[in-house]
Enzyme design. Sequence first.
Site, PDB file in Angstrom:
ATOM      1  N   MET A  38       0.823  -1.202   0.000  1.00 40.50           N
ATOM      2  CA  MET A  38       0.000   0.000   0.000  1.00 40.50           C
ATOM      3  C   MET A  38       0.865   1.264   0.000  1.00 40.50           C
ATOM      4  O   MET A  38       0.680   2.149  -0.821  1.00 40.50           O
ATOM      5  CB  MET A  38      -0.921   0.018   1.224  1.00 40.50           C
ATOM      6  CG  MET A  38      -1.973  -1.074   1.250  1.00 40.50           C
ATOM      7  SD  MET A  38      -3.190  -0.815   2.570  1.00 40.50           S
ATOM      8  CE  MET A  38      -2.172  -1.045   4.033  1.00 40.50           C
ATOM      9  N   GLU A  97      -6.038  -6.395  11.262  1.00 45.87           N
ATOM     10  CA  GLU A  97      -4.625  -6.024  11.331  1.00 45.87           C
ATOM     11  C   GLU A  97      -4.332  -5.257  12.606  1.00 45.87           C
ATOM     12  O   GLU A  97      -3.343  -5.536  13.302  1.00 45.87           O
ATOM     13  CB  GLU A  97      -4.258  -5.179  10.111  1.00 45.87           C
ATOM     14  CG  GLU A  97      -2.816  -4.678  10.138  1.00 45.87           C
ATOM     15  CD  GLU A  97      -2.455  -3.838   8.932  1.00 45.87           C
ATOM     16  OE1 GLU A  97      -1.353  -3.258   8.929  1.00 45.87           O
ATOM     17  OE2 GLU A  97      -3.269  -3.753   7.981  1.00 45.87           O
TER      18      GLU A  97
END
Length: 386
Positions: free
Chosen positions: A130, A248
């Site tokens: 990302m 996460e």
Amino acid sequence: MNAFHAPADDADLTAWRDTVLRFLGDEVEPHYAQWERDGIIPKTLYRKAAETGLLCVDLPEEYGGIGAPFEYSCAVAEEASRLGYMSLVSNFMMHSDIVAPYILHLGTEAQKRKYLPRMARGECFGALAMTEPGTGSDLQAIKTSATPDGHGGYRLNGSKTFITNGQHAGVVIVAAKTDPKAGGKGMTLFLLDGDKPGFKRGRNLEKIGMHAADTSELFFDDVHLSEDDVLGRIGGGFGHLIDELPRERLMLAVSAVAHAEGALERTIEYVTQRKAFGSTVASFQNTRFELAKIKTDIEVHRAYYEKCRQLYAEGRFDVTSAAIIKLATSEMENRVVDACLQLFGGYGYMAEYPISRYWTDARIQRIYGGTNEIMKEVIARSLVGR
């Protein structure tokens, strides 16, 4: 997004923790210091972990996992974090608790069959790409693009940085812009095989902590992707990221609490043996009061973490709760390891003492998974809006 699992049986979970600890003692402890010097963990370790069942623990059996309750996956991170193997925790977590769930929740049946069994066997390690050099936490500002090629596929161009598992990854989930004019709705996720032409791995980045957790730059030069490589919805990438971030951040909390507990255990061992002015350091009131504060700090945060873990297992864990637990536990972890290092005195600053590694490894927890400043913004928006 997660499937409901019944709570783990206490006796079975204890036996599982014993299995994890045996693996760490036999396969990790003798080599970990060398891996830290090398800046990378060998691939052979992941295959051994898979043979023991330590990868993709709560992945359904039909895709190669053992289908265990979520607590079993948490136990792997907890025991490794408590012992101070945070590089290993970072790599395992990215593979088993981030990339695998993305594919499980968003992938087509063909994508699940292609990647998940190999991931569970330790044959294909996963990474999530990302972050870019100029974006940091601002995911909507990414520049990496996936441009339609006119034949149903895409051409991927751009670069990523700070990518955990970048050196070893056999599959990379890449966030790219498919419509630069659509803001957050113009981002799409793709599954990229590690041997694709045009995909290059940059250097293994040097960090102040977690040295053995390979962290890489990745480059995409006109990489061809087919429509079968799209993960989830075209233009749905930003929403998918938001949906998957709670797990996460919960796993970061798992490691933060256990890492703090491990630092405390090592500190108690040290202060009860170390003598100064004719007495053990543990006999001094300041030491005793500091230990009491540390213990209290850990226990309060463990209680909230246990609540959040149960909410996740029940499918009721939301974005705001994830931001709260990530912010709170990572700040606590850093307070604790800093206080513990102080109780070691000058020895705490020596690399030969593990507490020094606890200190350097803890610092990143306030940055990755979304900086703590971003966590505060997420929490604030839930209270008073933008």
